[in-house]
Design a protein around this motif. Structure first.
Motif, PDB file in Angstrom:
ATOM      1  N   GLU A 156       0.826  -1.202   0.000  1.00  0.00           N
ATOM      2  CA  GLU A 156       0.000   0.000   0.000  1.00  0.00           C
ATOM      3  C   GLU A 156       0.865   1.258   0.000  1.00  0.00           C
ATOM      4  O   GLU A 156       2.002   1.241   0.474  1.00  0.00           O
ATOM      5  CB  GLU A 156      -0.913   0.068   1.240  1.00  0.00           C
ATOM      6  CG  GLU A 156      -1.842  -1.098   1.432  1.00  0.00           C
ATOM      7  CD  GLU A 156      -1.375  -2.002   2.522  1.00  0.00           C
ATOM      8  OE1 GLU A 156      -2.226  -2.657   3.172  1.00  0.00           O
ATOM      9  OE2 GLU A 156      -0.144  -2.075   2.737  1.00  0.00           O
TER      10      GLU A 156
ATOM     11  N   ARG B  79      -5.794   9.525  -1.993  1.00  0.00           N
ATOM     12  CA  ARG B  79      -5.996   8.304  -2.788  1.00  0.00           C
ATOM     13  C   ARG B  79      -4.964   7.277  -2.349  1.00  0.00           C
ATOM     14  O   ARG B  79      -3.751   7.517  -2.437  1.00  0.00           O
ATOM     15  CB  ARG B  79      -5.864   8.563  -4.281  1.00  0.00           C
ATOM     16  CG  ARG B  79      -6.266   7.336  -5.098  1.00  0.00           C
ATOM     17  CD  ARG B  79      -6.229   7.560  -6.591  1.00  0.00           C
ATOM     18  NE  ARG B  79      -4.880   7.535  -7.124  1.00  0.00           N
ATOM     19  CZ  ARG B  79      -4.600   7.303  -8.411  1.00  0.00           C
ATOM     20  NH1 ARG B  79      -5.579   7.076  -9.267  1.00  0.00           N
ATOM     21  NH2 ARG B  79      -3.342   7.315  -8.835  1.00  0.00           N
TER      22      ARG B  79
ATOM     23  N   SER C  70      -3.223   3.522  -2.778  1.00  0.00           N
ATOM     24  CA  SER C  70      -2.928   2.550  -3.835  1.00  0.00           C
ATOM     25  C   SER C  70      -2.438   1.258  -3.210  1.00  0.00           C
ATOM     26  O   SER C  70      -1.807   1.276  -2.154  1.00  0.00           O
ATOM     27  CB  SER C  70      -1.850   3.087  -4.775  1.00  0.00           C
ATOM     28  OG  SER C  70      -2.254   4.279  -5.410  1.00  0.00           O
TER      29      SER C  70
ATOM     30  N   ARG D 160      -9.895  -0.373  -9.655  1.00  0.00           N
ATOM     31  CA  ARG D 160      -8.669  -1.106  -9.947  1.00  0.00           C
ATOM     32  C   ARG D 160      -8.185  -0.770 -11.352  1.00  0.00           C
ATOM     33  O   ARG D 160      -8.965  -0.392 -12.216  1.00  0.00           O
ATOM     34  CB  ARG D 160      -8.907  -2.607  -9.837  1.00  0.00           C
ATOM     35  CG  ARG D 160      -9.741  -3.193 -10.957  1.00  0.00           C
ATOM     36  CD  ARG D 160      -9.998  -4.673 -10.744  1.00  0.00           C
ATOM     37  NE  ARG D 160     -10.607  -5.288 -11.914  1.00  0.00           N
ATOM     38  CZ  ARG D 160     -11.894  -5.312 -12.175  1.00  0.00           C
ATOM     39  NH1 ARG D 160     -12.719  -4.705 -11.334  1.00  0.00           N
ATOM     40  NH2 ARG D 160     -12.350  -5.885 -13.257  1.00  0.00           N
TER      41      ARG D 160
ATOM     42  N   THR E 188      -3.087  -2.794  -9.768  1.00  0.00           N
ATOM     43  CA  THR E 188      -3.217  -1.859  -8.655  1.00  0.00           C
ATOM     44  C   THR E 188      -4.672  -1.634  -8.280  1.00  0.00           C
ATOM     45  O   THR E 188      -5.526  -1.433  -9.146  1.00  0.00           O
ATOM     46  CB  THR E 188      -2.557  -0.513  -9.002  1.00  0.00           C
ATOM     47  OG1 THR E 188      -1.180  -0.733  -9.303  1.00  0.00           O
ATOM     48  CG2 THR E 188      -2.663   0.449  -7.834  1.00  0.00           C
TER      49      THR E 188
ATOM     50  N   TYR F  79      -7.192   0.822  -5.924  1.00  0.00           N
ATOM     51  CA  TYR F  79      -7.204   2.176  -5.394  1.00  0.00           C
ATOM     52  C   TYR F  79      -8.359   2.375  -4.417  1.00  0.00           C
ATOM     53  O   TYR F  79      -9.379   1.681  -4.490  1.00  0.00           O
ATOM     54  CB  TYR F  79      -7.359   3.198  -6.529  1.00  0.00           C
ATOM     55  CG  TYR F  79      -6.257   3.167  -7.544  1.00  0.00           C
ATOM     56  CD1 TYR F  79      -6.444   2.536  -8.774  1.00  0.00           C
ATOM     57  CD2 TYR F  79      -5.023   3.774  -7.290  1.00  0.00           C
ATOM     58  CE1 TYR F  79      -5.435   2.503  -9.716  1.00  0.00           C
ATOM     59  CE2 TYR F  79      -4.009   3.750  -8.228  1.00  0.00           C
ATOM     60  CZ  TYR F  79      -4.226   3.107  -9.432  1.00  0.00           C
ATOM     61  OH  TYR F  79      -3.218   3.074 -10.366  1.00  0.00           O
TER      62      TYR F  79
ATOM     63  N   GLN G 174     -10.133   5.955  -3.475  1.00  0.00           N
ATOM     64  CA  GLN G 174     -10.236   7.398  -3.505  1.00  0.00           C
ATOM     65  C   GLN G 174     -11.103   7.828  -2.335  1.00  0.00           C
ATOM     66  O   GLN G 174     -12.253   7.391  -2.218  1.00  0.00           O
ATOM     67  CB  GLN G 174     -10.851   7.865  -4.819  1.00  0.00           C
ATOM     68  CG  GLN G 174     -11.063   9.371  -4.916  1.00  0.00           C
ATOM     69  CD  GLN G 174      -9.764  10.141  -4.940  1.00  0.00           C
ATOM     70  OE1 GLN G 174      -8.811   9.751  -5.606  1.00  0.00           O
ATOM     71  NE2 GLN G 174      -9.722  11.263  -4.226  1.00  0.00           N
TER      72      GLN G 174
END
Length: 126
Positions: free
Chosen positions: A6, A19, A21, A70, A76, A78, A80
């Motif tokens: 992460e 955000r 990831s 994604r 990855t 995400y 948000q």
């Protein structure tokens, strides 16, 4: 186990955005991925989930403010986070469960996920 890494945590003021990831160094045609969070002296709780086939789910406390997504090309996931509140302050973890879809008929348990990242801290100040 497939490593999950992460990033994206930090400190923001209330009303701000971040955000997160999560890079998954593995591949599966079917999986469930999720974001969890754990505040001090509280249990780890599910924030959002996403299945390979697209459906998503959110905790009531973040609906309308957080979005899980994604990027398959980047492996990855995400999260948000908009309109952040002080109560969103926690360590956020990415998690994965491979070989199955997410369950949307109930809240999935922490123990159902087999792979976890190391966590990234989110701090929201007033």
């Amino acid at each position: 186990e497939v490593p999950l890494v992460e990033s994206g945590g930090g400190s923001v003021q209330s009303g701000g955005s971040l955000r997160l990831s999560c890079v998954a160094f593995g591949y599966a045609s079917r999986y469930c991925m999720g974001w969890f969070r754990q505040a001090p002296d509280k249990e780890r709780e599910l924030v959002a989930t996403l299945s390979t086939d697209g459906p998503t789910s959110y905790a009531d406390s973040v609906k309308g403010r957080f979005t899980i997504s994604r990027d398959n090309a980047k492996n990855t996931l995400y999260l948000q986070m908009d309109s952040l509140k002080t109560e969103d302050t926690a360590m956020y973890y990415c998690a994965a469960l491979y070989g199955v879809w997410c369950r949307f008929d109930r809240v999935m348990a922490v123990t159902e996920f087999t792979d976890w990242g190391q966590g990234t801290q989110v701090t929201v100040s007033s």
